[in-house]
Design an enzyme around this catalytic site. Sequence first.
Site, PDB file in Angstrom:
ATOM      1  N   SER A   9       0.888  -1.002   0.101  1.00  0.00           N
ATOM      2  CA  SER A   9       0.050   0.313  -0.010  1.00  0.00           C
ATOM      3  C   SER A   9       0.863   1.421   0.347  1.00  0.00           C
ATOM      4  O   SER A   9       0.502   2.515  -0.393  1.00  0.00           O
ATOM      5  CB  SER A   9      -0.274   0.627   1.266  1.00  0.00           C
TER       6      SER A   9
ATOM      7  N   ASP B 268      -3.846   7.195   7.744  1.00  0.00           N
ATOM      8  CA  ASP B 268      -5.151   6.825   8.720  1.00  0.00           C
ATOM      9  C   ASP B 268      -4.723   5.430   9.529  1.00  0.00           C
ATOM     10  O   ASP B 268      -5.675   4.786   9.028  1.00  0.00           O
ATOM     11  CB  ASP B 268      -5.454   6.184   7.142  1.00  0.00           C
TER      12      ASP B 268
ATOM     13  N   HIS C 271      -0.707   4.573   7.516  1.00  0.00           N
ATOM     14  CA  HIS C 271       0.498   5.166   6.047  1.00  0.00           C
ATOM     15  C   HIS C 271       0.259   6.484   6.406  1.00  0.00           C
ATOM     16  O   HIS C 271      -0.363   7.016   6.830  1.00  0.00           O
ATOM     17  CB  HIS C 271      -0.415   5.176   4.910  1.00  0.00           C
TER      18      HIS C 271
END
Length: 395
Positions: free
Chosen positions: A41, A342, A345
Amino acid sequence: MAFFSSTLFFNLHLFLTIFLSFSGTDPVSGCYNSIFSFGDSLTDTGNWLYINSSSNIGNFPYGETFFHHPTGRSSDGRVVVDFIAQAFGLPFLPPYRACSDGRDLRHGANFAVAGATAIDAASYEEKKIGGVVANISLVDQIEWFKGLLPSLCLSSSGCRKFLRGSLFLVGEIGGNDYAQLFSNGWSLEKIQTFVPQVVSTITSAVDTLIEHGAMTLVVPGGLPLGCFASVLTFGASLNKEDYDNETGCLKRWNELLQYHNDRLQIELDRMRNLHPHVIIIYADYYNSAMRIYRSPLQFGFSKGALSACCGSGGPYNYNSSVLCGTHEARICNDPSLYWNWDGSHPTEGGHRMIADDVISGPYAFPPITCPCLQLASHVKYPHYHTKSQSFRASV
Ligand SMILES: *[C@@H]1O[C@H](CO)[C@@H](O)[C@H](O)[C@H]1NC(C)=O
Ligand SMILES: *[C@@H]1O[C@H](CO)[C@@H](O)[C@H](O)[C@H]1NC(C)=O
Ligand SMILES: *[C@@H]1O[C@H](CO)[C@@H](O)[C@H](O)[C@H]1NC(C)=O
Ligand SMILES: *[C@@H]1O[C@H](CO)[C@@H](O)[C@H](O)[C@H]1NC(C)=O
């Protein structure tokens, strides 16, 4: 850490000999014809959202700062690979899985998938380890790359020529492997024994890319997971000794990543010896981020580096049952004041700091803009040391 930086600069000046082989006016654009990236991610620019359209990252406020709509990036804006593409005058990398619309991939493609592990799902199933998020591994991503190649270059020699001008970003990856093992009840001590397997999966991906003609590769180490709001929440401890009193991060988790990074650098040295004509750059995401965690205010993160901008309360504004992008989550007024977006990240501002550090140095050797030049064959790569004691890698 001043000691670290001065040691590194010493290494740079002592060992780095460069011959200019590039004669353009702009030293940066024109370096590479394309970028190919792999990872999770931290690097994904839309693959996971394409695969799972109901993921929370497909909702506002993801993307609000730069793209002004969700793109599938786990950020409020750009991620490291976007900044790298911009630095070299290349377009943002299209996510490979979302390319059925016939987008032009001649400037490269992004194979990274949010939730991806280094090790493949079948190996985890064999070990009876469940809870796979994306069921996509680095091994799968390398297969996608191999499948794409024939459409980019027709002959083996044509491919080698094309890939010689490409920059490869292999990672960061491995964080999801460790998180998954932890959620399967593994202790950090037991997870540590698994690190060499994760690292060798990464280096065999590097090896495969070199076999296909890659000449310039950037391999990032892992971030200090013990500083992430998500890990600080699920790994919360009543014992003050478990926290680093300088940063507030969980020491054992960071030691695990230090061990991963030490092992990775040792393995990359082995690859450099095997392929002396190939430039293999280690990107030290860990120490780049630690610099922020030690003094967030100095870098403009006035709301601190630990708490998430987007979340739903709790000591670090993270609650795994109410993730950012779901309707009960709240968003901070100004993401640029936060390092953490969040819970799991960095914000665009965090990504930008890391990108700057690896593009221009000192947290990459050589800095990514350098291989546009040619390295002398006797160049000696430094190791990015960590303070790890309990997980000291044997050299
Ligand atoms: C897709 O994402 C949603 C929301 O996070 C999740 O509940 C669902 O299990 C995911 N589906 C797959 C196939 O991973
Ligand atoms: C992962 O995907 C493979 C096929 O791509 C499938 O055979 C396997 O069952 C999947 N595993 C999980 C845990 O979803
Ligand atoms: C932080 O912890 C170290 C040992 O882990 C100790 O030597 C030092 O005095 C502590 N500093 C503060 C400010 O508490
Ligand atoms: C997380 O959110 C759920 C659902 O709103 C709530 O029941 C729970 O108490 C929250 N956990 C914490 C630690 O705040």
